[in-house]
Design a protein around this motif. Structure first.
Motif, PDB file in Angstrom:
ATOM      1  N   TYR A  39       0.831  -1.208   0.000  1.00 57.31           N
ATOM      2  CA  TYR A  39       0.000   0.000   0.000  1.00 57.31           C
ATOM      3  C   TYR A  39       0.860   1.251   0.000  1.00 57.31           C
ATOM      4  O   TYR A  39       1.717   1.440   0.866  1.00 57.31           O
ATOM      5  N   TYR A  40       0.627   2.135  -0.996  1.00 62.43           N
ATOM      6  CA  TYR A  40       1.325   3.413  -1.103  1.00 62.43           C
ATOM      7  C   TYR A  40       0.328   4.519  -0.750  1.00 62.43           C
ATOM      8  O   TYR A  40      -0.608   4.772  -1.517  1.00 62.43           O
ATOM      9  N   PRO A  41       0.486   5.187   0.400  1.00 64.99           N
ATOM     10  CA  PRO A  41      -0.530   6.123   0.879  1.00 64.99           C
ATOM     11  C   PRO A  41      -0.504   7.503   0.226  1.00 64.99           C
ATOM     12  O   PRO A  41      -1.448   8.279   0.393  1.00 64.99           O
ATOM     13  N   ALA A  42       0.565   7.840  -0.489  1.00 62.53           N
ATOM     14  CA  ALA A  42       0.703   9.169  -1.095  1.00 62.53           C
ATOM     15  C   ALA A  42       1.291   9.008  -2.493  1.00 62.53           C
ATOM     16  O   ALA A  42       1.536   7.891  -2.955  1.00 62.53           O
ATOM     17  N   ASP A  43       1.505  10.124  -3.197  1.00 66.34           N
ATOM     18  CA  ASP A  43       2.194  10.047  -4.490  1.00 66.34           C
ATOM     19  C   ASP A  43       3.476   9.237  -4.319  1.00 66.34           C
ATOM     20  O   ASP A  43       4.258   9.482  -3.383  1.00 66.34           O
ATOM     21  N   ALA A  44       3.704   8.284  -5.215  1.00 72.44           N
ATOM     22  CA  ALA A  44       4.818   7.356  -5.022  1.00 72.44           C
ATOM     23  C   ALA A  44       5.568   7.143  -6.325  1.00 72.44           C
ATOM     24  O   ALA A  44       4.985   7.167  -7.414  1.00 72.44           O
ATOM     25  N   GLU A  67      -2.771   5.124  -3.360  1.00 67.08           N
ATOM     26  CA  GLU A  67      -3.836   6.061  -2.995  1.00 67.08           C
ATOM     27  C   GLU A  67      -3.888   7.254  -3.948  1.00 67.08           C
ATOM     28  O   GLU A  67      -4.969   7.801  -4.213  1.00 67.08           O
ATOM     29  N   GLN A  68      -2.733   7.655  -4.485  1.00 69.27           N
ATOM     30  CA  GLN A  68      -2.693   8.816  -5.378  1.00 69.27           C
ATOM     31  C   GLN A  68      -1.973   8.425  -6.669  1.00 69.27           C
ATOM     32  O   GLN A  68      -2.272   7.395  -7.242  1.00 69.27           O
ATOM     33  N   ASP A  69      -1.067   9.262  -7.184  1.00 67.88           N
ATOM     34  CA  ASP A  69      -0.346   8.930  -8.415  1.00 67.88           C
ATOM     35  C   ASP A  69       0.747   7.903  -8.132  1.00 67.88           C
ATOM     36  O   ASP A  69       1.402   7.950  -7.082  1.00 67.88           O
ATOM     37  N   LEU A  70       0.964   7.012  -9.101  1.00 68.61           N
ATOM     38  CA  LEU A  70       2.054   6.040  -9.017  1.00 68.61           C
ATOM     39  C   LEU A  70       2.913   6.173 -10.268  1.00 68.61           C
ATOM     40  O   LEU A  70       2.415   6.054 -11.392  1.00 68.61           O
TER      41      LEU A  70
END
Length: 212
Positions: A39-44, A67-70
């Motif tokens: 799980y990536y909670p922010a832009d990653a 959660e946002q841009d990957l």
């Protein structure tokens, strides 16, 4: 490598409502063997390539949830068309160099942006983009694919997909290359289907009629 949280998949299914994106039977399959969600909670940003087949079978990762841009600075690989692979859910944009998809499920909440090619092959996987696709070539080869708005770039689909023109590899390959890739009856010479064609595009070969 971007910061991420590792979550047991049964907990992640409830926490993120994964049943809204993936069928229940597929989630049960993903959870076998104690696999986890990354799980990536922010832009990653993930440096280099990711291999969805290896993540699932070797690393015990059921999937990625962003959660946002990957952004993946390399390519997304999923060459296996007939087996389960790690899934990808991105709530906003997915950015990468190339995306080669077989049996994986990839669901993107906004745009898919690839510097090179996107190829989705065979009907065991799913590629769903809610808005636009930006790619040099976007090629759908007998695959469950949905594009919500438009394709910016070249490419085609051999099955109906919103806002992407219909065609086939045989029609799109330049005549001087057809004997290399196709038999006289129009079937592909490669025993693994379109793999040789895809690798030719990845190598930068100018094999298509409408090359960009």
């Amino acid at each position: 490598m971007a910061d991420f949280e590792t979550i047991p998949l049964p907990d992640a299914i409830e926490r993120f409502g994964l049943g809204n994106f993936f069928d229940e039977y597929r989630l049960e399959e993903y959870a076998e063997g104690g696999r986890v969600l990354r799980y990536y909670p922010a832009d990653a940003t993930i440096d280099g390539d990711i291999d969805l087949d290896q993540m699932f079978w070797r690393d015990g990762i059921a999937g990625i949830y962003a959660e946002q841009d990957l952004t993946i600075t390399g390519s997304v690989w999923n060459w296996e068309i007939d087996t389960t692979a790690a899934f990808v859910r991105v709530n906003r944009d997915l950015n990468c160099r190339n995306l080669i998809e077989g049996g994986a499920e990839i669901v993107i909440g906004r745009d898919l942006r690839a510097d090179g090619i996107v190829v989705a092959t065979y009907n065991h996987g799913r590629l769903e983009i809610s808005r636009d696709v930006y790619a040099k070539y976007f090629i759908v080869d007998d695959h469950n694919t949905m594009v919500g708005r438009s394709l910016v770039g070249g490419g085609w689909t051999d099955i109906p997909a919103t806002n992407v023109r219909e065609s086939t590899w045989l029609k799109e390959v330049r005549p001087e290359f057809r004997d290399e890739f196709f038999k006289e009856n129009g079937f592909m010479r490669c025993p693994s289907g379109n793999v040789d064609l895809v690798k030719a595009l990845l190598a930068g070969r100018n094999i298509l009629r409408n090359s960009l």
